[in-house]
Enzyme design. Structure first.
Site, mmCIF file in Angstrom:
data_model
loop_
_atom_site.group_PDB
_atom_site.id
_atom_site.type_symbol
_atom_site.label_atom_id
_atom_site.label_comp_id
_atom_site.label_asym_id
_atom_site.label_seq_id
_atom_site.Cartn_x
_atom_site.Cartn_y
_atom_site.Cartn_z
ATOM 1 N N LYS A 410 0.808 -1.214 0.000
ATOM 2 C CA LYS A 410 0.000 0.000 0.000
ATOM 3 C C LYS A 410 0.845 1.271 0.000
ATOM 4 O O LYS A 410 0.479 2.270 -0.615
ATOM 5 C CB LYS A 410 -0.922 0.003 1.231
ATOM 6 C CG LYS A 410 -2.088 -0.967 1.141
ATOM 7 C CD LYS A 410 -3.121 -0.496 0.121
ATOM 8 C CE LYS A 410 -4.398 -1.285 0.215
ATOM 9 N NZ LYS A 410 -4.258 -2.689 -0.206
ATOM 10 N N ASP A 486 -9.789 -0.754 -3.049
ATOM 11 C CA ASP A 486 -10.128 -0.858 -1.635
ATOM 12 C C ASP A 486 -9.692 0.390 -0.882
ATOM 13 O O ASP A 486 -8.796 1.125 -1.305
ATOM 14 C CB ASP A 486 -9.471 -2.091 -1.018
ATOM 15 C CG ASP A 486 -7.958 -2.118 -1.241
ATOM 16 O OD1 ASP A 486 -7.513 -1.654 -2.311
ATOM 17 O OD2 ASP A 486 -7.232 -2.587 -0.359
ATOM 18 N N ASP A 487 -10.352 0.622 0.251
ATOM 19 C CA ASP A 487 -9.999 1.708 1.177
ATOM 20 C C ASP A 487 -9.976 3.071 0.503
ATOM 21 O O ASP A 487 -9.020 3.852 0.641
ATOM 22 C CB ASP A 487 -8.641 1.429 1.843
ATOM 23 C CG ASP A 487 -8.644 0.138 2.653
ATOM 24 O OD1 ASP A 487 -9.755 -0.306 3.022
ATOM 25 O OD2 ASP A 487 -7.570 -0.422 2.907
ATOM 26 N N TYR A 530 -15.386 -4.748 -0.096
ATOM 27 C CA TYR A 530 -14.682 -6.021 -0.203
ATOM 28 C C TYR A 530 -15.000 -6.987 0.929
ATOM 29 O O TYR A 530 -14.358 -8.038 1.047
ATOM 30 C CB TYR A 530 -13.173 -5.796 -0.288
ATOM 31 C CG TYR A 530 -12.588 -4.952 0.833
ATOM 32 C CD1 TYR A 530 -12.282 -5.501 2.066
ATOM 33 C CD2 TYR A 530 -12.328 -3.601 0.641
ATOM 34 C CE1 TYR A 530 -11.736 -4.738 3.082
ATOM 35 C CE2 TYR A 530 -11.793 -2.821 1.642
ATOM 36 C CZ TYR A 530 -11.493 -3.395 2.865
ATOM 37 O OH TYR A 530 -10.961 -2.626 3.871
ATOM 38 N N ASP A 590 -7.059 -12.882 2.674
ATOM 39 C CA ASP A 590 -7.233 -13.239 4.083
ATOM 40 C C ASP A 590 -6.340 -12.394 4.969
ATOM 41 O O ASP A 590 -5.104 -12.456 4.875
ATOM 42 C CB ASP A 590 -6.930 -14.725 4.291
ATOM 43 C CG ASP A 590 -7.683 -15.287 5.485
ATOM 44 O OD1 ASP A 590 -7.945 -14.528 6.433
ATOM 45 O OD2 ASP A 590 -8.030 -16.481 5.457
ATOM 46 N N ASN A 591 -6.972 -11.597 5.840
ATOM 47 C CA ASN A 591 -6.237 -10.707 6.749
ATOM 48 C C ASN A 591 -6.073 -11.297 8.142
ATOM 49 O O ASN A 591 -5.819 -10.550 9.090
ATOM 50 C CB ASN A 591 -6.961 -9.362 6.851
ATOM 51 C CG ASN A 591 -6.865 -8.541 5.590
ATOM 52 O OD1 ASN A 591 -5.810 -8.481 4.953
ATOM 53 N ND2 ASN A 591 -7.961 -7.917 5.184
ATOM 54 N N ASP A 596 -1.109 -4.590 10.438
ATOM 55 C CA ASP A 596 -0.772 -3.188 10.155
ATOM 56 C C ASP A 596 -1.696 -2.207 10.855
ATOM 57 O O ASP A 596 -1.448 -0.995 10.819
ATOM 58 C CB ASP A 596 -0.768 -2.924 8.648
ATOM 59 C CG ASP A 596 -2.058 -3.351 7.965
ATOM 60 O OD1 ASP A 596 -2.955 -3.873 8.657
ATOM 61 O OD2 ASP A 596 -2.175 -3.171 6.741
ATOM 62 N N ASN A 624 -2.637 -12.065 3.570
ATOM 63 C CA ASN A 624 -1.972 -10.774 3.739
ATOM 64 C C ASN A 624 -1.381 -10.768 5.149
ATOM 65 O O ASN A 624 -2.082 -10.477 6.112
ATOM 66 C CB ASN A 624 -2.984 -9.639 3.561
ATOM 67 C CG ASN A 624 -2.359 -8.273 3.704
ATOM 68 O OD1 ASN A 624 -1.192 -8.076 3.372
ATOM 69 N ND2 ASN A 624 -3.109 -7.315 4.230
#
Length: 1119
Positions: A410, A486-487, A530, A590-591, A596, A624
């Site tokens: 990112k 995303d985001d 998402y 998959d987080n 972070d 991730n």
């Protein structure tokens, strides 16, 4: 060297000055280097004898070009310089090139700026019919008035550009502009070069032409040093030279001025230092860019005529591929190419004929059938991984049987913030190297781009920039791509609202266009919604997701994180609902191991919460993981075991001795409780059990601790996290929420404020701009400083280099064929994993230690008072306190052993978290010891209202059920221990500023404990040594050394000793912290008892004797 030192004294902060040219009638090719420097010097009054020029290496600064060399010699003579050094950036070093940063500033300043010249009064129609600059110039030769009108028409553009530039700042100073070179400037400079060689008047600039200029070549031989990335000019120092005037620097300094040396390797696999080579005769045969980096018969980063007709064989389809060339293919090359194409067409015709003859009815799809996708997405916020770490990751993936890597950091500047910018040559080489490394390991490389922050979907230039960026990456060998939205804010710009009916239509339209433009390669799409919690109003009714499912082309995979951003459980029912909306099975991003969002949490536990029964309902899993690369081995290894547990992707129902998917999910839940995997009944599904998978992964990971890897980057210190109150009330049943019950009346429980919507309370990420494709800065051992150390910091001992580089086992281990107390064991690694487990689960040993602390705090009233009468309850409390201390010691010893590992890169990643954990546990241990002294009444110690803790009714359930995002519960297990302490009013007590890891066999540690009367002399001595504004105060009252301490700290240690603490290291007491519950009460006690005692201890001073001003405040004798 004296010349270099003299030069360093002359260097001043540079000023940034830009210019704008009219490309029609202003000459910019000749003397491009010289004129800007001369204009700058004249305007700023710069008059130094030595000049250094540093550029970004563009075509007008190629130091091997004759025109550039002539321009620099002109500058050298015109300015009467003693020496001139011009250098451009070599490959792999643009990360430290200020020119690149300056161009980024200019690019930002020119974003969304429209430029249009005014129409000319007489010639506009004729000019519109011309197609090139040369046509315009030829037209002007017959119409002299054209030049003036064209210059007037672009004047407004130049004024606009200059105004924008002069509003920009660099290093706190505004940029400046200056006018470009005039014909007079250029002609006058040409006269200067004629003094070197009169034959240069013919305008010769190419190398072939200049080789015939004898006088010019003689000047190069006597005054210049020519290298690929450097061009040096220096006065020869001879009085007979017609070109050189006397030196402007002192003669002794001039004699020490030499040409800059070339890099040369030393015997230690490093380059020699500048000091070793300066003044020596060197060559550029060791230049890094001369090394052959590939074996293919063409340049992969250049599209030149030499690539015409080069044919390579495709490794996938075994068909020939012709390298693109921007030049027309002619002659024999054209015939050769034609034969190749005829052969290729015959293969295609045969394939189509075979398809018709077999009577196949399915749509023809030449793409190979994809298998399940398992691997890693580098998609976190924070410092990206380095190139070397990524290559190590590829070897891990191959070893574990995982197949895919997605490049999506990112905070990598050209992935998200500056996504339009193309990669430089050195960045392209690094990215090409990564792609080639994945192919060597049989890993699919997916290049992802995140344009959603500022893309205008209806702007053709933005869409073209997107295509151009991905096209560039395709030339590096990439074959799979992803667009991530995303985001970002789910709102269309004003320009897009008139073109697209919704945000989803805009994203899908551009994604489909890019997908088809690239020839429908492997392609992935991350929607703005998402996960279910971000779908509005819900998953089934989301207009956004319905549009994505209906309009996105079938060949594009959709990334999905689950019901939440970080999802605890992924069920078959949920996946079926997602598939129905998206019209395709999702690919899980998959987080579960991502960290972070919380700088104090690290996740070393197994892949959990996903039954293998879900595999047939997904396209695959990309995990991730943690930002810290070395800590992800267990996450990847257990994912690999999970993926192989249902490798065929077969949907199974309930059968004998096998659980349903729902029951399997329940089993995965129960495994994370305090029981071990041996307690699991045999009737459970044994294909994948997280606890057993974890043991297997730890066994493999343990080998990595002995690898001799060094840390790649100097990571910034962790930021301070506000302590301690959590906004958890929305997810708890407020009717049932209450802290533990204490035997205290009229206790008012204070709950934290209510969150409006905790689902969307993802902590804001610090915006940073990094370039992970540029060379990283290696960590030097010199950075491991002991300056500004905090309590609990680890520092170096006097360990030898042999000890610092200790390998897997010491001599004791080898002799006894066992692991000694000084070496790390697998049990230590298991303990480490236990304290940094998973987002919704703490490890069993960590929870056990937390329960012990809770019990000790809850029952502290048992040891309050004099403690002269021992009872079974008191003994039980003291035994529990010893067990808690033993648990803390276990963590401490594990940390000591971890300091000895050979893998410094792994230690660098783990150390900040271990330092934080151990510091909190040491404070908790000191708190328990303090409670055990029984010095205060129970009410004042334990019944402080405030924090919601792990043992508050409803808190643990809310933490573990996964209904909330994990960032709602801040700081992990360290935070749970913090919240057990009565320190909610001092949020700055816990500073997360970890020192550098002490790579050695021992450490020095500061610990805390209550003050005892035997500590008085040491505390008094520390006070004396620091009382004079931090300096030694021994000489203030040399005859009365205790006077100052009696005045400053004596009342506290005597009258309020129950609230006094000391800091200890291995040598004894080295600090103290003294306090009182009531300052007014302490003052009254001092007046009644302490001051009279001091009057008796110290004689009344003689008023006739002069008291020094610094002594007066310490006089305690009262009238």
């Amino acid at each position: 060297m004296d010349g270099i030192k003299h030069l360093n004294k002359k260097l001043t902060p540079s000023k940034l000055i830009t210019d704008s040219y009219d490309t029609d009638f202003q000459r910019i090719e000749d003397f491009m280097v010289t004129v800007p420097v001369l204009n700058t010097s004249h305007s700023d009054g710069i008059d130094e004898p030595i000049l250094l020029l540093y550029s970004d290496g563009g075509p007008d600064h190629r130091l091997t070009y004759g025109s550039v060399q002539i321009s620099l010699i002109n500058l050298f003579l015109e300015w009467d310089l003693d020496a001139l050094v011009a250098a451009r950036t070599p490959p792999g070093n643009s990360w430290k090139n200020p020119a690149e940063r300056i161009m980024s500033i200019l690019n930002l300043g020119f974003q969304s700026v429209g430029l249009m010249r005014q129409a000319t009064t007489s010639f506009e129609s004729q000019l519109n019919s011309l197609s090139s600059v040369s046509d315009v110039q030829k037209f002007a030769e017959g119409n002299p008035d054209v030049v003036g009108e064209v210059k007037d028409s672009v004047e407004c553009v130049k004024i606009l550009l200059n105004n924008i530039i002069e509003r920009l700042t660099w290093k706190g100073k505004h940029l400046k502009t200056f006018p470009p070179a005039s014909n007079y400037n250029i002609n006058s400079l040409k006269d200067t070069i004629l003094s070197v060689d009169e034959t240069l008047a013919d305008g010769s600039t190419t190398q072939n032409q200049l080789e015939k200029k004898s006088d010019f070549n003689a000047f190069l031989a006597t005054h210049c040093c020519i290298r690929n990335y450097m061009f040096c000019i220096k006065k020869c120092g001879k009085s007979s030279c017609k070109h050189c005037k006397p030196s402007r620097v002192p003669v002794d300094v001039f004699e020490t001025l030499y040409f800059l040396p070339d890099p040369e390797p030393s015997d230690e696999d490093k380059y020699k230092s500048f000091a070793e080579l300066y003044g020596q005769s060197t060559s550029e045969k060791h230049r890094p860019s001369l090394r052959k980096s590939h074996d293919i018969p063409f340049s992969p980063t250049a599209q030149t005529a030499k690539n015409v007709g080069i044919v390579v064989q495709c490794s996938e389809c075994d068909k020939p591929r012709v390298i693109y060339s921007k030049h027309v293919v002619k002659g024999g090359k054209r015939t050769e190419l034609k034969l190749i194409l005829i052969q290729f067409v015959s293969i295609v015709v045969f394939t189509v004929r075979l398809f018709i003859m077999t009577g196949a009815t399915d749509e023809l799809d030449n793409r190979p059938q994809e298998k399940f996708i398992y691997g890693v997405v580098e998609g976190f916020y924070g410092i990206p991984w380095t190139t070397e770490q990524r290559k190590l990751l590829f070897s891990w993936l191959r070893k574990m049987g995982l197949t895919t890597y997605m490049y999506a950091p990112k905070d990598d500047c050209k992935h998200r913030a500056f996504w339009r910018e193309l990669y430089s040559v050195e960045e392209a080489e690094n990215l090409t190297g990564l792609i080639e490394a994945t192919k060597e390991h049989n890993i699919k490389f997916v290049y992802a781009l995140s344009p959603g922050l500022d893309i205008t979907f209806s702007n053709s230039k933005d869409v073209q920039a997107l295509k151009r960026k991905l096209e560039q990456v395709s030339t590096f060998g990439c074959e799979s791509y992803a667009l991530l939205f995303d985001d970002i804010e789910p709102e269309l710009s004003e320009a897009d609202r008139s073109v697209f009916q919704s945000f989803a239509y805009a994203q899908v339209s551009v994604t489909n266009e890019v997908f088809e433009h690239l020839g429908q390669p492997g392609f992935f799409f991350c929607p703005t919604e998402y996960c279910s919690s971000r779908a509005f109003p819900n998953l089934q009714s989301s207009g956004y997701l319905i549009t994505v499912g209906n309009k996105l082309l079938p060949g594009i995979e959709v990334l999905w994180t689950g019901s939440k951003v970080v999802t605890k459980r992924v069920t078959i029912q949920h996946l079926q609902e997602v598939t129905a909306v998206l019209k395709r099975p999702p690919l899980l991003w998959d987080n579960i191991h991502a960290n972070d969002y919380d700088p104090r949490r690290l996740f070393l536990g197994p892949y959990d919460g996903r039954s293998p029964e879900i595999i047939p309902y997904i396209r695959g899993v990309l995990t991730n993981p943690n930002c810290e690369f070395e800590t992800n081995y267990v996450a990847l290894h257990t994912l690999s075991q999970w993926s192989k547990s249902n490798a065929d992707g077969v949907k199974k129902d309930i059968s004998e001795n096998r659980l349903s998917p729902v029951a399997s999910d329940i089993k995965l839940e129960t495994e994370c409780e305090l029981g071990s995997d041996e307690d699991i009944p045999n009737s459970f599904d044994t294909r994948y059990q997280p606890r057993r998978a974890l043991k297997c992964a730890i066994t493999e990971w343990f080998i990595e601790f002995s690898e001799g890897r060094q840390p790649q980057l100097i990571y910034p210190a962790l930021v301070q996290v506000p302590n301690i109150n959590l906004d958890v009330s929305p997810m708890l049943n407020m009717g049932n929420l209450s802290p533990e019950t204490y035997p205290l009346k009229d206790t008012e429980i204070m709950f934290p404020p209510v969150c409006v919507d905790p689902t969307f309370l993802q902590p804001p990420m610090k915006q940073i701009a990094l370039n992970s494709l540029a060379p990283c800065m290696p960590v030097s051992e010199k950075t491991e400083s002991t300056e500004d150390m905090e309590p609990m910091d680890f520092v170096h001992s006097s360990a030898s280099e042999e000890n610092l580089m200790q390998v897997e086992m010491c001599s004791d281990c080898n002799q006894n064929n066992d692991v000694c107390d000084r070496c790390l064991s697998q049990e230590d690694v298991s303990l480490l994993v236990d304290f940094f487990y998973l987002p919704f689960d703490h490890g069993t040993q960590g929870v056990k230690l937390l329960q012990e602390l809770h019990w000790l705090k809850l029952n502290a009233h048992l040891v309050m008072g004099t403690m002269k009468q021992r009872s079974a309850e008191v003994d039980e409390w003291l035994q529990k306190a010893e067990e808690f201390h033993a648990g803390v010691e276990k963590i401490s010893k594990m940390t000591d052993r971890l300091m000895r590992i050979k893998n410094r890169s792994l230690l660098s990643d783990l150390y900040p978290y271990l330092w934080d954990l151990l510091g909190i546990l040491e404070i908790c241990d000191a708190y328990v010891k303090w409670l055990g002294l029984g010095r205060l009444q129970f009410k004042s110690v334990c019944q402080l209202p405030g924090n919601v803790t792990w043992f508050t009714t409803g808190y643990k359930e809310a933490f573990k059920n996964g209904d909330q995002e994990p960032w709602v519960f801040r700081s992990g297990l360290q935070g749970e221990f913090e919240r057990m302490l009565p320190v909610e009013t001092v949020p700055d007590l816990f500073l997360l500023k970890a020192p550098a890891p002490p790579y050695g066999t021992s450490r020095k540690m500061y610990s805390y404990r209550p003050y005892f009367p035997s500590d008085e002399s040491r505390v008094f001595n520390i006070c004396l040594k620091t009382c004079d504004d931090g300096m030694d105060g021994t000489e203030v009252f040399p005859d009365m050394p205790d006077l100052i301490a009696d005045r400053l700290v004596g009342p506290f240690v005597t009258l309020s000793s129950e609230l006094c603490f000391v800091v200890e290291d291995q040598e004894g007491v080295c600090g103290y912290a003294l306090a009182s519950l009531d300052a007014l009460a302490l003052q009254q006690k001092c007046n009644m008892a302490w001051i009279p005692a001091m009057c008796n201890k110290y004689h009344k001073p003689n008023r006739q004797i002069f008291l020094h001003q610094r002594q007066e405040p310490y006089c305690l004798n009262q009238q």
